[in-house]
Design an enzyme around this catalytic site. Structure first.
Site, short mmCIF file in Angstrom:
data_model
loop_
_atom_site.label_atom_id
_atom_site.label_comp_id
_atom_site.label_asym_id
_atom_site.label_seq_id
_atom_site.Cartn_x
_atom_site.Cartn_y
_atom_site.Cartn_z
CE LYS A 43 -3.72 -2.09 2.57
NZ LYS A 43 -3.99 -2.25 3.96
CB SER A 44 2.67 3.24 1.76
OG SER A 44 2.88 2.58 2.98
CG ASP A 247 57.45 -22.35 23.72
OD1 ASP A 247 56.50 -21.68 24.11
OD2 ASP A 247 58.26 -21.98 22.86
CE LYS A 269 62.84 -24.48 32.65
NZ LYS A 269 63.85 -23.68 33.32
N GLY A 300 54.31 -18.17 23.09
CA GLY A 300 53.63 -17.25 24.00
C GLY A 300 53.88 -15.80 23.61
N GLY A 301 52.91 -14.94 23.84
CA GLY A 301 53.10 -13.51 23.58
C GLY A 301 53.30 -13.22 22.11
CG ASP A 302 55.13 -10.14 18.92
OD1 ASP A 302 54.21 -9.81 18.17
OD2 ASP A 302 56.33 -10.18 18.54
CB ILE A 305 58.49 -9.17 22.07
CG1 ILE A 305 58.15 -8.05 21.07
CG2 ILE A 305 58.90 -8.59 23.43
CD1 ILE A 305 57.09 -7.11 21.52
CB THR A 330 54.28 -8.54 23.82
OG1 THR A 330 55.41 -9.04 24.51
CG2 THR A 330 54.03 -7.09 24.21
CB ALA A 331 54.17 -10.89 28.66
CG MET A 381 62.47 -14.40 30.47
SD MET A 381 63.45 -14.73 29.00
CE MET A 381 63.45 -13.16 28.17
N1 SAH Z 1 57.42 -13.70 23.52
C1 SAH Z 1 56.86 -13.51 24.85
C2 SAH Z 1 57.95 -13.41 25.90
C3 SAH Z 1 58.75 -14.66 26.08
S1 SAH Z 1 59.97 -14.48 27.33
C4 SAH Z 1 55.97 -12.28 24.84
O1 SAH Z 1 55.97 -11.51 23.88
O2 SAH Z 1 55.26 -12.10 25.81
C5 SAH Z 1 59.18 -15.22 28.70
C6 SAH Z 1 58.82 -14.19 29.73
O3 SAH Z 1 57.66 -13.48 29.32
C7 SAH Z 1 58.45 -14.76 31.06
O4 SAH Z 1 59.59 -15.03 31.83
C8 SAH Z 1 57.66 -13.62 31.66
O5 SAH Z 1 58.52 -12.61 32.14
C9 SAH Z 1 56.94 -13.09 30.47
N2 SAH Z 1 55.57 -13.62 30.35
C10 SAH Z 1 55.06 -14.30 29.33
N3 SAH Z 1 53.75 -14.59 29.54
C11 SAH Z 1 53.44 -14.05 30.73
C12 SAH Z 1 52.25 -13.99 31.50
N4 SAH Z 1 51.11 -14.54 31.09
N5 SAH Z 1 52.29 -13.33 32.68
C13 SAH Z 1 53.43 -12.76 33.10
N6 SAH Z 1 54.57 -12.79 32.41
C14 SAH Z 1 54.58 -13.42 31.24
#
Ligand code: SAH
Length: 461
Positions: A43-44, A247, A269, A300-302, A305, A330-331, A381
């Site tokens: 209708k419209s 790891d 480890k 882990g992280g970047d 780094i 990164t952490a 670390m």
């Molecule tokens: N490539 C990683 C770092 C690897 S070196 C990044 O970019 O985050 C490993 C160190 O990262 C650890 O000894 C700790 O200091 C730090 N780390 C990584 N994950 C962490 C977390 N969830 N909480 C606190 N420290 C962290």
């Protein structure tokens, strides 16, 4: 099965939509994308219908008439009058015409799924009308999972089909070729960027290399722990991998996301044992890739780094194995965000330094520089070096009362944050376990206001 999913070719076919409001608008838009020849009766009409009139749609203003059903392929009843919608549905039933009734799947002889459009690739999701919200949520998930470039890739695969058929004699060979090509990240990127020369180069290289010799390594940053912080690209890569080399820092929730039939190789480890030496990790990556596997090196992280990602790639480079890198959070970013400590702040810190506490023997850090004011120091670390770090910073002029935080298992549910002052660092480090990050600087004080994550807080005054 209540409904059979089919994909209809509607290009140029006559379809009828009854209704001229918002819902009819959405349906019209979809049918227009499918190239249907559309008549809309209402209708419209809302404004967009008039704008579309110049294109392929015909508007018929006024009461619905059964004659409009003649010679149509599909009908959508989208009026706000349930009685009229039902009448249309019944008329269609008599004429064996497929009819969709909006908001009333029971009356409809076809329903419209939620779609993820990566044309020519299409994914359709339906809950059979039981729960449109669930279908929509699933669609959103898939939308995020399926990269935008998939459409381009599907298009390109269509274009290459004859060439592949010509090049490979057996179906098996062709299948293996496609499996390599369709997950080739750099190819997808080149396609998305319209770099036709690069596309051709990569394609040719894929044709030229023997099929078994086309492994590659994708270095993926998994982020600090919370699986929500994995990037979309990282997730896609771990779901495509044949082999995952990971790891200790890669959290279990992230490992739960990897493809089920991927081979998992742990190189971290384990209690009582030493780390797998870096050279051996490099060798593992090389061997797996040489076997033609798609290897994800998950870190882990970047990975760039303090991740030794560079060293692993150098080995691959020397062996001529293709690789790509997916960055991660990164952490320092993860721990800072989840503990309410901004790493920079206009009033307190104009720069941030990411430092390894694990310095190679013989070399030491430029402590004078690190002790300078108005910056934030983040030590990776650093736990076992806490005394050394605090002593050197204080010796070089940093106030012993400077605020510090130790963030353990940052971004995970078990996150623990210990705060105090620089002179207490070594003592507080005794209460923390690996992985922990040390943050030093005035920004740490902001945590009292900005803390939002329900972590285990230990504040020492
Ligand atoms: N490539 C990683 C770092 C690897 S070196 C990044 O970019 O985050 C490993 C160190 O990262 C650890 O000894 C700790 O200091 C730090 N780390 C990584 N994950 C962490 C977390 N969830 N909480 C606190 N420290 C962290």
């Amino acid at each position: 099965m209540d409904y059979l999913p089919i994909f209809c070719q509607l290009r140029g076919k006559a379809c009828l939509i009854v209704g001229g409001g918002d819902v009819a608008e959405r349906k019209t838009r979809l049918l227009m994308q499918a190239g249907a020849s559309i008549t809309v009766s209402a209708k419209s009409f809302t404004q967009p219908f008039y704008d579309w009139q110049q294109q392929q749609i015909t508007l018929i203003e006024g009461e619905f008439s059964a004659q409009l059903l003649t010679n149509k392929w599909l009908v959508i009843a989208a009026t706000d009058d349930p009685v009229l919608n039902q009448t249309i549905s019944q008329l269609c039933e008599q004429q064996q015409l497929f009819c969709n009734v909006v908001d009333s799947p029971k009356q409809a002889s076809f329903i419209m799924p939620s779609i993820i459009d990566r044309s020519p690739l299409m994914v359709a999701v339906s809950s059979g009308g039981r729960s449109p919200v669930l279908a929509r949520l699933l669609r959103e998930k898939l939308e995020a999972l399926l990269p935008q470039h998939l459409g381009k890739l599907a298009e390109y695969a269509g274009y290459l089909r004859r060439r592949v058929k010509h090049y490979y004699q057996t179906i098996n060979e062709r299948r293996r070729f496609w499996e390599k090509l369709l997950v080739h990240d750099r190819l997808a990127q080149a396609l998305a960027n319209h770099q036709s020369q690069q596309v051709e180069q990569i394609t040719q290289a894929l044709f030229d290399a023997p099929l078994d010799d086309r492994g590659e390594v994708i270095l993926v940053g998994a982020g600090p722990g919370d699986p929500g912080l994995l990037t979309l690209k990282g997730l896609q890569q771990i779901q495509l991998a044949d082999v995952i080399v990971y790891d200790r820092l890669v959290s279990q929730p992230i490992l739960d996301l990897v493809r089920r039939d991927a081979e998992l190789i742990f190189v971290g480890k384990q209690a009582g044992f030493h780390c797998v030496p870096q050279a051996q990790i490099n060798q593992t990556l090389l061997e797996q890739a040489k076997r033609g596997k798609r290897v994800v090196r998950l870190k882990g992280g970047d990975p760039f780094i303090f991740g030794r990602g560079g060293e692993e790639l150098e080995t691959l480079f020397q062996a001529n194995i293709p690789f790509t890198v997916v960055p991660g959070i990164t952490a320092a970013s993860g721990c800072a965000a989840y503990s309410g400590i901004p790493l920079t702040h206009r009033d307190y810190a104009q720069s941030v330094r990411l430092i390894t506490g694990h310095v190679q023997k013989g070399s030491d850090l430029d402590w004078q520089n690190l002790a300078a004011e108005r910056q934030t120091l983040v030590f990776y670390m650093g736990l076992s070096q806490a005394q050394h770090i605090a002593d050197n910073l204080i010796k070089n002029g940093m106030a012993a009362t400077t605020a510090i935080a130790i963030v353990e298992q940052g971004t995970l549910a078990k996150q623990k944050v210990i705060t105090g002052q620089l002179h207490q660092l070594a003592n507080l480090a005794n209460y923390a376990h690996s992985p922990s990050l040390i943050i030093i600087g005035d920004v740490v004080k902001l945590r009292t206001q900005l803390r939002w994550f329900a972590d285990n807080d230990v504040a020492i005054h």
